[in-house]
Design a protein around this motif. Structure first.
Motif, PDB file in Angstrom:
ATOM      1  N   GLY A  25      45.158  36.887  28.439  1.00  0.00           N
ATOM      2  CA  GLY A  25      45.300  38.431  28.972  1.00  0.00           C
ATOM      3  C   GLY A  25      43.999  39.318  29.141  1.00  0.00           C
ATOM      4  N   MET A  26      43.118  38.873  28.334  1.00  0.00           N
ATOM      5  CA  MET A  26      41.992  39.856  28.579  1.00  0.00           C
ATOM      6  C   MET A  26      41.141  39.501  29.988  1.00  0.00           C
ATOM      7  SD  MET A  26      39.746  39.618  25.343  1.00  0.00           S
ATOM      8  CE  MET A  26      38.187  40.177  25.865  1.00  0.00           C
ATOM      9  N   ILE A  27      40.977  38.067  30.284  1.00  0.00           N
ATOM     10  CA  ILE A  27      40.445  37.673  31.723  1.00  0.00           C
ATOM     11  C   ILE A  27      41.289  38.053  32.729  1.00  0.00           C
ATOM     12  CG2 ILE A  27      39.838  35.633  32.844  1.00  0.00           C
ATOM     13  CD1 ILE A  27      39.314  34.427  30.317  1.00  0.00           C
ATOM     14  N   TRP A  28      42.541  37.941  32.623  1.00  0.00           N
ATOM     15  CA  TRP A  28      43.524  38.511  33.724  1.00  0.00           C
ATOM     16  C   TRP A  28      43.172  39.960  33.806  1.00  0.00           C
ATOM     17  CZ3 TRP A  28      48.631  40.801  34.328  1.00  0.00           C
ATOM     18  CH2 TRP A  28      49.374  40.305  35.690  1.00  0.00           C
ATOM     19  N   CYS A  29      43.170  40.641  32.973  1.00  0.00           N
ATOM     20  CA  CYS A  29      42.907  42.161  33.113  1.00  0.00           C
ATOM     21  C   CYS A  29      41.769  42.695  33.483  1.00  0.00           C
ATOM     22  CB  CYS A  29      43.376  42.740  31.873  1.00  0.00           C
ATOM     23  SG  CYS A  29      45.264  43.080  31.544  1.00  0.00           S
ATOM     24  N   ALA A  30      40.606  41.918  33.067  1.00  0.00           N
ATOM     25  CA  ALA A  30      39.349  42.181  33.503  1.00  0.00           C
ATOM     26  C   ALA A  30      39.159  41.845  34.922  1.00  0.00           C
ATOM     27  CB  ALA A  30      38.217  41.314  32.726  1.00  0.00           C
ATOM     28  N   VAL A  31      39.916  40.907  35.469  1.00  0.00           N
ATOM     29  CA  VAL A  31      39.618  40.425  36.890  1.00  0.00           C
ATOM     30  C   VAL A  31      40.435  41.496  37.811  1.00  0.00           C
ATOM     31  CG1 VAL A  31      40.459  39.139  38.820  1.00  0.00           C
ATOM     32  CG2 VAL A  31      39.200  38.108  36.515  1.00  0.00           C
ATOM     33  N   GLY A  32      41.500  42.049  37.298  1.00  0.00           N
ATOM     34  CA  GLY A  32      42.409  43.119  38.035  1.00  0.00           C
ATOM     35  C   GLY A  32      41.564  44.427  37.918  1.00  0.00           C
ATOM     36  N   LEU A  33      40.813  44.741  36.932  1.00  0.00           N
ATOM     37  CA  LEU A  33      39.793  45.981  36.880  1.00  0.00           C
ATOM     38  C   LEU A  33      38.991  45.929  37.927  1.00  0.00           C
ATOM     39  CD1 LEU A  33      39.828  46.687  33.040  1.00  0.00           C
ATOM     40  CD2 LEU A  33      40.872  48.339  34.876  1.00  0.00           C
ATOM     41  N   LEU A  34      38.182  44.609  37.935  1.00  0.00           N
ATOM     42  CA  LEU A  34      37.181  44.422  38.842  1.00  0.00           C
ATOM     43  C   LEU A  34      37.818  44.695  40.363  1.00  0.00           C
ATOM     44  CD1 LEU A  34      35.104  41.751  37.233  1.00  0.00           C
ATOM     45  CD2 LEU A  34      34.458  44.064  37.485  1.00  0.00           C
ATOM     46  N   ARG A  35      39.024  43.699  40.587  1.00  0.00           N
ATOM     47  CA  ARG A  35      39.369  44.186  41.930  1.00  0.00           C
ATOM     48  C   ARG A  35      39.964  45.577  42.193  1.00  0.00           C
ATOM     49  NH1 ARG A  35      44.434  41.113  41.693  1.00  0.00           N
ATOM     50  NH2 ARG A  35      43.008  39.333  40.908  1.00  0.00           N
ATOM     51  N   ARG A  36      40.181  46.105  41.202  1.00  0.00           N
ATOM     52  CA  ARG A  36      40.629  47.528  41.502  1.00  0.00           C
ATOM     53  C   ARG A  36      39.358  48.568  41.923  1.00  0.00           C
ATOM     54  NH1 ARG A  36      45.181  51.107  40.054  1.00  0.00           N
ATOM     55  NH2 ARG A  36      46.217  49.243  39.762  1.00  0.00           N
ATOM     56  N   TRP A  37      38.395  48.160  40.968  1.00  0.00           N
ATOM     57  CA  TRP A  37      36.950  49.131  41.061  1.00  0.00           C
ATOM     58  C   TRP A  37      36.428  48.655  42.379  1.00  0.00           C
ATOM     59  CZ3 TRP A  37      35.059  47.951  35.597  1.00  0.00           C
ATOM     60  CH2 TRP A  37      35.922  48.811  34.620  1.00  0.00           C
ATOM     61  N   ALA A  38      36.574  47.612  43.007  1.00  0.00           N
ATOM     62  CA  ALA A  38      35.825  46.924  44.247  1.00  0.00           C
ATOM     63  C   ALA A  38      36.679  47.588  45.478  1.00  0.00           C
ATOM     64  CB  ALA A  38      36.116  45.583  44.244  1.00  0.00           C
ATOM     65  N   GLY A  39      37.605  48.340  45.108  1.00  0.00           N
ATOM     66  CA  GLY A  39      38.336  48.968  46.519  1.00  0.00           C
ATOM     67  C   GLY A  39      39.259  47.966  47.342  1.00  0.00           C
TER      68      GLY A  39
END
Length: 90
Positions: free
Chosen positions: A42-56
């Protein structure tokens, strides 16, 4: 064939059977390891989601080591982040 399906003696009463102490400890350890594994996924999945969101949307913003560390630090509370993803529109 099939002769073992009709037993002449009754089954033994196993209502008082308990786990050995080492089996109980191993069951608790296995449950803890499964829980930690699912939490890590769950941590890895959410971290990737946050990074994808922050990238625009067009990935026009750069992701550096600070944003990577921030994403993994924030992803420790991944149930809250999943709620944020569900409530936000993007």
């Amino acid at each position: 064939m099939g002769q073992n399906l009709s037993l002449s003696e009754p089954f033994a009463d196993t209502s008082g059977a308990t786990l050995a102490p080492w089996d109980r400890d191993n069951d608790l350890l296995l449950a803890a390891l499964w829980g930690c594994s699912l939490y890590g996924i769950g941590m890895i999945w959410c971290a990737v989601g946050l990074l994808r969101r922050w990238a625009g949307k067009n990935h026009d913003r750069e992701i550096n080591i600070v944003s990577l560390l921030a994403a993994f630090l924030m992803s420790t509370g991944w149930p809250v982040i999943l709620l944020y993803f569900a409530m936000s529109s993007q």
